[in-house]
Motif scaffolding. Structure first.
Motif, PDB file in Angstrom:
ATOM      1  N   PRO A  15    -125.350  43.320  42.631  1.00  0.00           N
ATOM      2  CA  PRO A  15    -124.492  42.985  43.358  1.00  0.00           C
ATOM      3  C   PRO A  15    -124.014  43.758  44.484  1.00  0.00           C
ATOM      4  O   PRO A  15    -123.762  43.566  45.753  1.00  0.00           O
ATOM      5  CB  PRO A  15    -123.272  42.298  42.402  1.00  0.00           C
ATOM      6  N   MET A  16    -123.749  45.101  44.004  1.00  0.00           N
ATOM      7  CA  MET A  16    -123.355  46.148  45.092  1.00  0.00           C
ATOM      8  C   MET A  16    -124.297  46.281  45.916  1.00  0.00           C
ATOM      9  O   MET A  16    -123.790  46.405  47.577  1.00  0.00           O
ATOM     10  CB  MET A  16    -123.002  47.325  44.261  1.00  0.00           C
ATOM     11  N   ALA A  17    -125.460  46.214  45.762  1.00  0.00           N
ATOM     12  CA  ALA A  17    -126.582  46.605  46.890  1.00  0.00           C
ATOM     13  C   ALA A  17    -126.876  45.468  47.760  1.00  0.00           C
ATOM     14  O   ALA A  17    -127.023  45.373  48.815  1.00  0.00           O
ATOM     15  CB  ALA A  17    -127.964  46.917  45.997  1.00  0.00           C
ATOM     16  N   ALA A  18    -126.653  44.040  47.217  1.00  0.00           N
ATOM     17  CA  ALA A  18    -126.790  42.762  47.770  1.00  0.00           C
ATOM     18  C   ALA A  18    -125.530  42.666  48.900  1.00  0.00           C
ATOM     19  O   ALA A  18    -125.871  42.413  50.107  1.00  0.00           O
ATOM     20  CB  ALA A  18    -126.853  41.870  46.586  1.00  0.00           C
ATOM     21  N   ASN A  19    -124.362  43.280  48.407  1.00  0.00           N
ATOM     22  CA  ASN A  19    -123.101  43.334  49.198  1.00  0.00           C
ATOM     23  C   ASN A  19    -123.650  44.048  50.633  1.00  0.00           C
ATOM     24  O   ASN A  19    -123.027  43.863  51.818  1.00  0.00           O
ATOM     25  CB  ASN A  19    -122.081  43.597  48.711  1.00  0.00           C
ATOM     26  N   ILE A 129    -119.566  41.681  42.288  1.00  0.00           N
ATOM     27  CA  ILE A 129    -120.142  40.453  43.271  1.00  0.00           C
ATOM     28  C   ILE A 129    -119.204  40.157  44.313  1.00  0.00           C
ATOM     29  O   ILE A 129    -119.696  39.953  45.556  1.00  0.00           O
ATOM     30  CB  ILE A 129    -120.177  39.163  42.255  1.00  0.00           C
ATOM     31  N   ASP A 130    -117.790  40.141  43.943  1.00  0.00           N
ATOM     32  CA  ASP A 130    -116.699  39.934  45.152  1.00  0.00           C
ATOM     33  C   ASP A 130    -116.597  41.079  46.082  1.00  0.00           C
ATOM     34  O   ASP A 130    -116.004  41.176  46.937  1.00  0.00           O
ATOM     35  CB  ASP A 130    -115.559  39.626  44.319  1.00  0.00           C
ATOM     36  N   GLY A 131    -117.064  42.253  45.720  1.00  0.00           N
ATOM     37  CA  GLY A 131    -116.903  43.583  46.739  1.00  0.00           C
ATOM     38  C   GLY A 131    -115.570  43.936  46.616  1.00  0.00           C
ATOM     39  O   GLY A 131    -115.080  44.528  47.418  1.00  0.00           O
ATOM     40  N   ALA A 132    -114.723  43.879  45.287  1.00  0.00           N
ATOM     41  CA  ALA A 132    -113.448  44.133  45.060  1.00  0.00           C
ATOM     42  C   ALA A 132    -113.295  44.936  44.158  1.00  0.00           C
ATOM     43  O   ALA A 132    -112.078  44.985  43.189  1.00  0.00           O
ATOM     44  CB  ALA A 132    -113.048  42.730  44.830  1.00  0.00           C
ATOM     45  N   LEU A 133    -114.204  46.085  43.809  1.00  0.00           N
ATOM     46  CA  LEU A 133    -114.223  46.877  42.981  1.00  0.00           C
ATOM     47  C   LEU A 133    -112.961  48.069  43.031  1.00  0.00           C
ATOM     48  O   LEU A 133    -112.476  48.274  44.285  1.00  0.00           O
ATOM     49  CB  LEU A 133    -115.324  47.956  42.671  1.00  0.00           C
ATOM     50  N   SER A 134    -112.454  48.558  42.110  1.00  0.00           N
ATOM     51  CA  SER A 134    -111.739  49.884  42.240  1.00  0.00           C
ATOM     52  C   SER A 134    -112.484  51.026  41.804  1.00  0.00           C
ATOM     53  O   SER A 134    -113.256  50.941  40.990  1.00  0.00           O
ATOM     54  CB  SER A 134    -110.601  49.659  40.977  1.00  0.00           C
ATOM     55  N   ALA A 146    -116.623  60.142  55.225  1.00  0.00           N
ATOM     56  CA  ALA A 146    -117.990  59.955  55.660  1.00  0.00           C
ATOM     57  C   ALA A 146    -118.384  58.543  54.941  1.00  0.00           C
ATOM     58  O   ALA A 146    -118.976  57.791  55.414  1.00  0.00           O
ATOM     59  CB  ALA A 146    -118.787  60.870  55.565  1.00  0.00           C
ATOM     60  N   ALA A 147    -117.950  58.278  53.493  1.00  0.00           N
ATOM     61  CA  ALA A 147    -118.319  57.369  52.655  1.00  0.00           C
ATOM     62  C   ALA A 147    -117.411  55.958  53.131  1.00  0.00           C
ATOM     63  O   ALA A 147    -117.901  55.020  52.553  1.00  0.00           O
ATOM     64  CB  ALA A 147    -118.394  57.862  51.433  1.00  0.00           C
ATOM     65  N   GLY A 148    -116.649  56.170  53.723  1.00  0.00           N
ATOM     66  CA  GLY A 148    -115.534  55.235  54.079  1.00  0.00           C
ATOM     67  C   GLY A 148    -116.052  53.718  53.999  1.00  0.00           C
ATOM     68  O   GLY A 148    -115.624  52.499  53.500  1.00  0.00           O
ATOM     69  N   GLU A 149    -116.941  53.543  55.152  1.00  0.00           N
ATOM     70  CA  GLU A 149    -117.391  52.350  55.492  1.00  0.00           C
ATOM     71  C   GLU A 149    -118.320  51.842  54.217  1.00  0.00           C
ATOM     72  O   GLU A 149    -118.255  50.347  54.099  1.00  0.00           O
ATOM     73  CB  GLU A 149    -118.242  52.489  56.889  1.00  0.00           C
ATOM     74  N   VAL A 150    -118.937  52.671  53.515  1.00  0.00           N
ATOM     75  CA  VAL A 150    -119.837  52.057  52.401  1.00  0.00           C
ATOM     76  C   VAL A 150    -118.887  51.498  51.428  1.00  0.00           C
ATOM     77  O   VAL A 150    -118.865  50.481  50.880  1.00  0.00           O
ATOM     78  CB  VAL A 150    -120.620  53.293  51.902  1.00  0.00           C
ATOM     79  N   PHE A 151    -117.649  52.354  51.226  1.00  0.00           N
ATOM     80  CA  PHE A 151    -116.639  52.044  49.930  1.00  0.00           C
ATOM     81  C   PHE A 151    -115.926  50.712  50.386  1.00  0.00           C
ATOM     82  O   PHE A 151    -115.772  49.811  49.648  1.00  0.00           O
ATOM     83  CB  PHE A 151    -115.834  53.050  49.871  1.00  0.00           C
ATOM     84  N   ASP A 152    -115.998  50.568  51.674  1.00  0.00           N
ATOM     85  CA  ASP A 152    -115.124  49.254  52.179  1.00  0.00           C
ATOM     86  C   ASP A 152    -115.763  47.988  51.753  1.00  0.00           C
ATOM     87  O   ASP A 152    -115.273  47.056  51.896  1.00  0.00           O
ATOM     88  CB  ASP A 152    -114.805  49.414  53.426  1.00  0.00           C
ATOM     89  N   VAL A 153    -117.296  47.972  51.898  1.00  0.00           N
ATOM     90  CA  VAL A 153    -118.285  46.955  51.756  1.00  0.00           C
ATOM     91  C   VAL A 153    -118.112  46.682  50.050  1.00  0.00           C
ATOM     92  O   VAL A 153    -118.039  45.455  49.713  1.00  0.00           O
ATOM     93  CB  VAL A 153    -119.737  47.204  51.851  1.00  0.00           C
ATOM     94  N   VAL A 154    -118.035  47.602  49.199  1.00  0.00           N
ATOM     95  CA  VAL A 154    -118.052  47.250  47.783  1.00  0.00           C
ATOM     96  C   VAL A 154    -116.747  47.457  46.927  1.00  0.00           C
ATOM     97  O   VAL A 154    -116.903  46.864  45.799  1.00  0.00           O
ATOM     98  CB  VAL A 154    -119.190  48.350  47.117  1.00  0.00           C
ATOM     99  N   GLY A 155    -115.739  47.825  47.691  1.00  0.00           N
ATOM    100  CA  GLY A 155    -114.815  47.989  46.749  1.00  0.00           C
ATOM    101  C   GLY A 155    -113.496  47.684  47.543  1.00  0.00           C
ATOM    102  O   GLY A 155    -113.444  47.297  48.909  1.00  0.00           O
TER     103      GLY A 155
END
Length: 292
Positions: A15-19, A129-134, A146-155
């Motif tokens: 799900p993380m990759a799909a998001n 699935i929801d992209g709402a991980l902690s 640098a990773a902020g935009e990626v983290f924003d998608v999955v978390g």
């Protein structure tokens, strides 16, 4: 950074990759069982036949693997991630592993010109699935930025908690709290059932007071209905509690409750329940009371 190599497409990684695909990233995924990589391809990503194929052109590499030996093999191995990553790539390891392994990964990555973060996650399959991980992140602050935009998608809740290995230490504490909470919700359910109380209404009111928690909200229905479809398997939580106990011994911390819950988890694995959702720990509490 638009190209992402994703290694490990299981219950959480898939799900993380799909998001990330949905957010517009070019995601190439690898999994030991090819069907999961093919599923990612059907969702708009690309399927890789090897780790090298997944990561060699990636700006960002995300790994989501079951245990420390898996990370050591897939990341540090002869034909693993670091052997194939380009200089300047950003490695985000979302696996839950021993802190010392994360530190070893960070040291090796630095020698090869790769920025590394240990970024274990909490929130279960639905959170993925929801992209709402902690996400609790250890590593260099510039790499975290640098990773902020990626983290924003999955978390949803993403916090930099310190240097390399710190994310894993915080995740160990998270797993201790979750396991203890699951055990207590299970005990409360057995207690309520023994007294003939309507458990659905009981948990509704408990959830509105100080006893309320995300674990109670998420897990009480499955316990009440005896349905334990895995969102996070007992065998993995058992592994995580081993990390807690090992780290506690190394630092001289007494953690008696973690030992008790770890024994219950071990009993569940020994009795063949390791593939159940960790709320299936209820079965051990029920057996102790002769109700299962």
């Amino acid at each position: 950074m638009t190209k992402v190599g994703f290694v490990g497409l299981g219950i959480m990684g898939g799900p993380m990759a799909a998001n990330l695909v949905e957010a517009g990233y070019e995601v190439t995924g690898y999994n030991r069982s090819s069907a999961k990589a093919e599923k990612l391809a059907a969702e708009g990503g690309k399927a890789a036949g090897s780790i090298a194929e997944a990561v060699s052109a990636a700006d960002v590499i995300v790994t989501m693997l079951p245990d420390s030996p898996d990370v050591e093999s897939a990341v540090l191995g002869e034909d693993g991630v670091l052997a194939n990553a380009r200089e300047g790539a950003l490695l985000i390891d979302c696996s839950t592993i021993r802190p010392e392994v994360s530190r070893a990964v960070a040291e090796q990555a630095e020698r090869q010109g790769v920025r590394a973060l240990d970024a274990p996650v909490s929130g279960g399959e639905q959170g993925a699935i929801d992209g709402a991980l902690s996400i609790m992140v250890g590593g260099d602050s510039a790499a975290f930025a640098a990773a902020g935009e990626v983290f924003d998608v999955v978390g949803k809740t993403v916090v930099h908690v310190g240097p390399a290995g710190s994310g894993q230490t915080v995740k160990a504490a998270n797993q201790l709290i979750v396991a203890g909470n699951i055990a207590l919700v299970a005990e409360a359910l057995v207690f309520l059932e023994k007294h003939g109380v309507d458990t659905e209404s009981a948990f509704q009111v408990l959830g509105g007071g100080l006893a309320g928690s995300k674990v109670l909200d998420a897990k009480n229905k499955g316990m009440r209905e005896r349905t334990f479809k895995p969102g996070f398997r007992i065998e993995l939580h058992h592994k995580d509690l081993g990390i807690v106990q090992s780290a506690a011994r190394e630092s001289g911390v007494s953690a008696p409750l973690s030992g008790l819950v770890a024994q219950l988890m071990e009993a569940a694995v020994a009795q063949g329940d390791g593939s159940l959702d960790h709320s299936g720990l209820f079965k051990q509490i029920a057996k102790l009371n002769g109700t299962e």
